[in-house]
Enzyme design. Structure first.
Site: not given
Lengths: 146, 146
Positions: A43, A134, A84, A7, A60
């Site tokens: 989210e 991530e 991110h 994502h 996301q």
């Protein structure tokens, strides 16, 4: 082994308005929503495509629920935008340890709970050429709509 | 219709060092490199996965070759990091026109040449909740390695 773009995490001021922007502009629909108290965010996951490793790629959308959350502090400095990127792996524990051994700072001692029951960790952006990165191992996923 | 995350565009100071970071840390290999004089960048495409629409998702590492290029000016303000995200479509002309009709500013009058012979356009980040967003229609692709 990292096998997909899982994502792109996008920080926003108003989750509902941002969800509506992505729906109205591109036709992207909400696949799942949740509040992650530990991360301090509301989210919405928008599924964009499936991937060759059997997973999926999502946007996301993240709205901080506390100013002192990581995303809240980031937004106070940067405003809305890409917060991110996340790579999917079958084994976040092994991959994060291997990456730690290469000298990249891994932000959590052990992976924590991410979206949709996944297990996640983050790598320090200063060790990743400016990109907060991530790593995520998905749980079996089911849309809110199914 | 946008059917995949085509790539994440990441601005860097030193393309060779950044390529080496992604190779050494994650095992990602270079799929293609080129210089885009019009965009003012040297770039490397790292293929991460294939996608359910018959395309692929890449990281696109970008080093400005001119300070006055769009990426060069962005980096002077922001440093290294995620510069844009890109969605893949079979018809960038139709999708960019439809999006323009919704009141989102499309930065090019007509799509221009992107990586690997693709045709691309960009949407204004201020109209997209802070995210510089690219639309891309790929040409048939072949790795440098093949």
């Amino acid at each position: 082994m990292l096998t997909r773009i899982d994502h792109i995490g996008i920080a926003c001021h108003d989750l509902d308005a941002t969800v509506e922007f992505y729906r109205a502009t591109y036709g992207f629909e909400v696949f799942h929503t949740e509040v992650n108290e530990e991360q301090g965010v509301r989210e919405a996951m928008l599924k964009i495509n499936d991937t060759s490793d059997g997973g999926s790629s999502y946007l996301q959308l993240l709205q901080p629920i506390r100013e002192d959350s990581a995303v809240g502090k980031w937004m106070a400095k940067n405003g809305e935008g890409v917060h991110h990127i996340a790579f999917g792996t079958a084994d976040v524990d092994a991959d994060s340890e291997a990456i730690r051994d290469k000298g990249v700072r891994v932000l959590y001692e052990e992976p924590r709970r991410g979206s949709m029951g996944s297990r996640i960790t983050f790598l320090h952006p200063k060790d990743c050429h400016g990109v907060l990165t991530e790593l995520v191992t998905s749980a079996p996923v089911e849309s809110d709509e199914h």
